[in-house]
Scaffold this motif. Sequence first.
Motif, mmCIF file in Angstrom:
data_model
loop_
_atom_site.group_PDB
_atom_site.id
_atom_site.type_symbol
_atom_site.label_atom_id
_atom_site.label_comp_id
_atom_site.label_asym_id
_atom_site.label_seq_id
_atom_site.Cartn_x
_atom_site.Cartn_y
_atom_site.Cartn_z
ATOM 1 N N THR A 1 0.855 -1.194 0.000
ATOM 2 C CA THR A 1 0.000 0.000 0.000
ATOM 3 C C THR A 1 0.887 1.237 0.000
ATOM 4 N N PRO A 2 0.540 2.246 -0.821
ATOM 5 C CA PRO A 2 1.364 3.447 -0.870
ATOM 6 C C PRO A 2 1.380 4.138 0.491
ATOM 7 N N VAL A 3 2.530 4.656 0.853
ATOM 8 C CA VAL A 3 2.643 5.381 2.121
ATOM 9 C C VAL A 3 1.932 6.722 1.956
ATOM 10 N N VAL A 4 1.013 7.016 2.862
ATOM 11 C CA VAL A 4 0.235 8.253 2.757
ATOM 12 C C VAL A 4 1.055 9.414 3.302
ATOM 13 N N ARG A 5 1.166 10.482 2.467
ATOM 14 C CA ARG A 5 1.938 11.670 2.860
ATOM 15 C C ARG A 5 1.082 12.640 3.655
ATOM 16 N N GLU A 6 1.726 13.340 4.514
ATOM 17 C CA GLU A 6 1.027 14.372 5.294
ATOM 18 C C GLU A 6 1.152 15.714 4.567
ATOM 19 N N GLY A 7 0.331 16.668 4.963
ATOM 20 C CA GLY A 7 0.526 18.059 4.533
ATOM 21 C C GLY A 7 -0.158 18.417 3.238
ATOM 22 N N LYS A 8 0.264 19.598 2.699
ATOM 23 C CA LYS A 8 -0.356 20.151 1.500
ATOM 24 C C LYS A 8 -0.178 19.218 0.306
ATOM 25 N N LEU A 9 -1.136 19.185 -0.547
ATOM 26 C CA LEU A 9 -1.113 18.350 -1.744
ATOM 27 C C LEU A 9 -0.799 16.897 -1.422
ATOM 28 N N SER A 10 -1.179 16.486 -0.212
ATOM 29 C CA SER A 10 -0.807 15.139 0.231
ATOM 30 C C SER A 10 -1.369 14.056 -0.703
ATOM 31 N N GLY A 11 -2.621 14.286 -1.171
ATOM 32 C CA GLY A 11 -3.251 13.290 -2.037
ATOM 33 C C GLY A 11 -2.429 13.077 -3.297
ATOM 34 N N LEU A 12 -2.024 14.199 -3.881
ATOM 35 C CA LEU A 12 -1.276 14.152 -5.130
ATOM 36 C C LEU A 12 0.092 13.498 -4.918
ATOM 37 N N ARG A 13 0.712 13.895 -3.818
ATOM 38 C CA ARG A 13 2.052 13.340 -3.553
ATOM 39 C C ARG A 13 1.966 11.842 -3.283
ATOM 40 N N THR A 14 0.879 11.428 -2.618
ATOM 41 C CA THR A 14 0.708 9.993 -2.358
ATOM 42 C C THR A 14 0.563 9.244 -3.681
ATOM 43 N N LEU A 15 -0.192 9.868 -4.583
ATOM 44 C CA LEU A 15 -0.458 9.250 -5.881
ATOM 45 C C LEU A 15 0.841 8.986 -6.643
ATOM 46 N N PHE A 16 1.769 9.929 -6.570
ATOM 47 C CA PHE A 16 3.012 9.790 -7.337
ATOM 48 C C PHE A 16 4.166 9.207 -6.522
ATOM 49 N N SER A 17 3.858 8.896 -5.276
ATOM 50 C CA SER A 17 4.921 8.380 -4.407
ATOM 51 C C SER A 17 5.351 6.991 -4.837
ATOM 52 N N ARG A 18 6.615 6.691 -4.638
ATOM 53 C CA ARG A 18 7.095 5.343 -4.936
ATOM 54 C C ARG A 18 7.366 4.577 -3.646
ATOM 55 N N GLU A 19 6.937 5.193 -2.572
ATOM 56 C CA GLU A 19 7.161 4.530 -1.286
ATOM 57 C C GLU A 19 5.967 3.651 -0.944
ATOM 58 N N TYR A 20 6.258 2.402 -0.609
ATOM 59 C CA TYR A 20 5.172 1.485 -0.271
ATOM 60 C C TYR A 20 5.398 0.865 1.097
ATOM 61 N N ARG A 21 4.292 0.511 1.692
ATOM 62 C CA ARG A 21 4.389 -0.250 2.935
ATOM 63 C C ARG A 21 3.954 -1.678 2.612
ATOM 64 N N LEU A 22 4.726 -2.647 3.072
ATOM 65 C CA LEU A 22 4.383 -4.043 2.801
ATOM 66 C C LEU A 22 3.633 -4.640 3.973
ATOM 67 N N LYS A 23 2.564 -5.313 3.667
ATOM 68 C CA LYS A 23 1.852 -6.017 4.734
ATOM 69 C C LYS A 23 1.810 -7.497 4.364
ATOM 70 N N GLU A 24 2.433 -8.311 5.180
ATOM 71 C CA GLU A 24 2.369 -9.757 4.927
ATOM 72 C C GLU A 24 1.109 -10.284 5.612
#
Length: 332
Positions: free
Chosen positions: A13-36
């Motif tokens: 799941t993409p790591v959710v960013r905090e702050g301004k334009l957070s939605g957009l930054r989350t969308l383009f983020s390459r950071e993921y959290r792995l859940k086994e």
Amino acid sequence: MIEASHLYKEFKTPVVREGKLSGLRTLFSREYRLKEAVRGISFNIERGEFVGYIGPNGAGKSTTIKMLTGILHPTSGTVTVGGLNPHRDRRRAVRRLGVVFGQRSQLWWDLPVKDSYDILAEMYGVSPAEKRERLDRFAELLDLREFWMTPVRKLSLGQRMRADISAAMLHDPDLLFLDEPTIGLDVHAKRNIRQFLQTLNKDFGKTILLTTHDMDDIEQLCSRVMVINHGQLAYDGTIRSLRDMIGLPTVIRVKFRGGFRVPEEWREEATDPSGLPFRVTSIEENTVVIEADRREIGTMEIIRELGNWGEIDDVDMEEPDFEEVIRSFSAS
Ligand SMILES: Nc1ncnc2c1ncn2[C@@H]1O[C@H](COP(=O)(O)OP(=O)(O)OP(=O)(O)O)[C@@H](O)[C@H]1O
């Protein structure tokens, strides 16, 4: 009937960013959290078994069921259901299995119950004669006729569940998966559903895998139970040996006829109970209550010992509460 080998599923799941334009930054983020969610589970279920699949919230039960039914792809590992791969042979596999998710209906919300059955029969190629025969049987066992023409959205939870299970069985699958089928139901509705499931298993030989938080479901229906905890199988066997394994105390009430004498070393206030295979927790008028760890001592031995204290009139045993058994898994 079901063969699961080293089933593993992780969610990214993409790591959710905090702050301004957070939605957009989350969308383009390459950071993921792995859940086994499921971490290498293997088991076989034979034809005709009724198996309970239990575990704490978030343990991975639904994810397993979704992999077994072909809804989710395992990240690795294999599963076959009736010899078929539920993903690759999806079309053929779905004919062999029925699925009921207690939280979600597979019926058409605005249509009368009857119409949903007509559509499902069409989808699965069930002939009108077969449909009539099966629905007659379900209607009798589950009292479907009282809401036959009612739109699904107007059904009570219990009625909806009866309608849903019948829908899942309309194409006469060999195997039934149930995810929380008694959730939110009253005692009467639960009894009705349980009786039906028992009939499907005992009289019609259906193989059933049941996920539930209701331990009475498990106690009354399942010959075998699998416990999943943190995505791994923590136990696979009978309920009785599960209780024994965990070693929660069995409470035994022994009623004496006439007088009895509790030897000094067994008294509640005994200072060192550690060497004793059971513990006296209370002494009432003519009843002694003890707690025993049945891994340490058998029932007959306990009764033999208590027979020395007086003449036994009645013995009542209370097995450990199953909720406690599960809780002790969550704590581990
Ligand atoms: N689509 C998903 N994306 C990300 N994480 C998920 C997804 N589905 C499940 N998970 C996570 O995987 C883990 C296992 O979830 P699962 O629903 O299989 O548990 P469960 O044993 O069925 O729980 P419950 O009894 O609460 O329904 C949980 O931590 C859950 O948050």
